[in-house]
Design a protein around this motif. Sequence first.
Motif, mmCIF file in Angstrom:
data_model
loop_
_atom_site.group_PDB
_atom_site.id
_atom_site.type_symbol
_atom_site.label_atom_id
_atom_site.label_comp_id
_atom_site.label_asym_id
_atom_site.label_seq_id
_atom_site.Cartn_x
_atom_site.Cartn_y
_atom_site.Cartn_z
ATOM 1 N N GLY A 41 30.748 34.148 45.488
ATOM 2 C CA GLY A 41 32.117 34.614 45.674
ATOM 3 C C GLY A 41 33.176 33.628 45.212
ATOM 4 N N PRO A 42 34.450 33.915 45.554
ATOM 5 C CA PRO A 42 35.579 33.088 45.106
ATOM 6 C C PRO A 42 35.437 31.609 45.483
ATOM 7 N N THR A 80 51.398 35.424 41.244
ATOM 8 C CA THR A 80 51.800 34.037 40.975
ATOM 9 C C THR A 80 52.578 33.452 42.150
ATOM 10 N N ALA A 81 53.445 34.236 42.762
ATOM 11 C CA ALA A 81 54.261 33.733 43.870
ATOM 12 C C ALA A 81 53.392 33.333 45.065
ATOM 13 N N LYS A 82 52.389 34.140 45.350
ATOM 14 C CA LYS A 82 51.518 33.840 46.504
ATOM 15 C C LYS A 82 50.355 32.930 46.129
ATOM 16 N N GLY A 83 50.074 32.803 44.834
ATOM 17 C CA GLY A 83 48.942 31.976 44.395
ATOM 18 C C GLY A 83 47.594 32.606 44.675
ATOM 19 N N THR A 84 47.569 33.941 44.691
ATOM 20 C CA THR A 84 46.308 34.638 44.994
ATOM 21 C C THR A 84 45.789 35.419 43.785
ATOM 22 N N VAL A 85 44.484 35.693 43.817
ATOM 23 C CA VAL A 85 43.836 36.528 42.803
ATOM 24 C C VAL A 85 43.003 37.582 43.535
ATOM 25 N N ALA A 86 43.141 38.836 43.102
ATOM 26 C CA ALA A 86 42.337 39.925 43.670
ATOM 27 C C ALA A 86 41.719 40.743 42.542
ATOM 28 N N ASN A 87 40.726 41.556 42.867
ATOM 29 C CA ASN A 87 40.138 42.493 41.907
ATOM 30 C C ASN A 87 39.701 41.867 40.592
ATOM 31 N N ALA A 88 39.108 40.668 40.666
ATOM 32 C CA ALA A 88 38.604 40.028 39.451
ATOM 33 C C ALA A 88 37.181 40.531 39.234
ATOM 34 N N ARG A 89 37.055 41.638 38.546
ATOM 35 C CA ARG A 89 35.773 42.350 38.496
ATOM 36 C C ARG A 89 34.687 41.641 37.696
ATOM 37 N N LEU A 91 34.189 38.486 38.008
ATOM 38 C CA LEU A 91 33.823 37.324 38.817
ATOM 39 C C LEU A 91 33.065 37.814 40.051
ATOM 40 N N PRO A 92 32.219 36.953 40.637
ATOM 41 C CA PRO A 92 31.328 37.414 41.718
ATOM 42 C C PRO A 92 32.072 37.788 43.013
ATOM 43 N N ASP A 93 31.816 38.958 43.527
ATOM 44 C CA ASP A 93 32.342 39.424 44.829
ATOM 45 C C ASP A 93 33.808 39.067 45.040
ATOM 46 N N TRP A 94 34.617 39.356 44.063
ATOM 47 C CA TRP A 94 36.013 38.937 44.132
ATOM 48 C C TRP A 94 36.907 40.168 44.081
ATOM 49 N N ILE A 95 37.013 40.859 45.206
ATOM 50 C CA ILE A 95 37.838 42.058 45.260
ATOM 51 C C ILE A 95 39.095 41.800 46.096
ATOM 52 N N LYS A 96 38.901 41.288 47.329
ATOM 53 C CA LYS A 96 40.050 41.022 48.202
ATOM 54 C C LYS A 96 40.856 39.841 47.649
ATOM 55 N N PRO A 97 42.181 39.774 47.946
ATOM 56 C CA PRO A 97 42.984 38.634 47.476
ATOM 57 C C PRO A 97 42.421 37.317 48.020
ATOM 58 N N PHE A 98 42.256 36.331 47.134
ATOM 59 C CA PHE A 98 41.757 35.021 47.536
ATOM 60 C C PHE A 98 42.826 33.978 47.197
ATOM 61 N N PRO A 99 43.131 33.077 48.164
ATOM 62 C CA PRO A 99 44.188 32.080 47.940
ATOM 63 C C PRO A 99 43.702 30.944 47.030
ATOM 64 N N LEU A 100 43.627 31.214 45.738
ATOM 65 C CA LEU A 100 43.067 30.236 44.804
ATOM 66 C C LEU A 100 43.949 28.993 44.684
#
Length: 327
Positions: A41-42, A80-89, A91-100
């Motif tokens: 995952g992320p 960009t404002a929140k610094g999150t990435v979601a739905n990165a299909r 990438l492994p198990d990366w659907i929910k927003p993750f605070p990268l």
Amino acid sequence: MLGPGARGGVDLGGTKILAVVVDADHTILGEARHDTPTKGGPKAVAAEIVTAVRQAAEAAGGEPSELEGIGVGSPGAVDTAKGTVANARNLPDWIKPFPLASTLEQELGPPVLIGNDVGVAVDAEAALGAGAGAASFIALWWGTGIGGAFVIDGKRWLGRGAAGEIGHTVIKLGGRRCSCGRRGCVEAYAGRAALEARARRLHADGADTNLLEIMKKRGRDRMTSGVWERALHEGDHLAGQLIDEAVQAIGGGLASEINFLDAEAIVVGGGLGTRLADPYVERIRDAMIPHLFVPERPPRVLPAGLGDLSGAMGAALLAAHAVKAAG
Ligand SMILES: [Zn+2]
């Protein structure tokens, strides 16, 4: 020790993570390439980014804490404002927003800014690569999918936020099913994922091809750009036929964009685009010309000037803009 203005840039892709450290003049001081984790995952991906940035900084003769900022070009839905990435299909198990951004900041120190992968790569081409000096150009990012952008006077045209979806230009009404759920888009004929699905289906139906064998030999579970390049090099008939179809689809789609926008140049990047580069960029140009309304004055068609570094360089540029904005 790194000098003032040193920044980090990370190109986060479905198959690889590429990190660079650049100086204030955008010269690369160090770089590191890692395979993108396929599980975990992320968190696993973030940990791999941390390692890559540390290595790139070390290669540059310093450490991450000395960087003014770090940019990341990411697939998926980037906030960009929140610094999150979601739905990165890809990438492994990366659907929910993750605070990268905050995860990387905790590990590395400097402020981290996340941008869209194709967007930052095209910004780098506009500022430092093949698009520098062109009043207007269309970027076509030929990879797993087909991304794009339209740049006028060095700035990407964003529309209402969704501009540049060249891959979803319809070239055949009622045509092949696309990843977007619609039919007949350029991406359905030319995206790496679509090409792979078609190759697998035709192989299952008895078509002769080395694509799967090359993939296995390289320890890959996907037909990466390198696998396609190898198959073409070996004269694999099916690979040649599918890439020819892809080139025709891209040429048709691009001609429609040019007929409308009359841009000065086209810059071809992305995983497949930079890997195949010439003579395929030239073939895309040839495939476009019959569909141009003003064929006697075609746009220049150029491979990405920064090659496969445009994503990482663009991410480093993003960090520079963030530093400037904060100052
Ligand atoms: Zn589509």
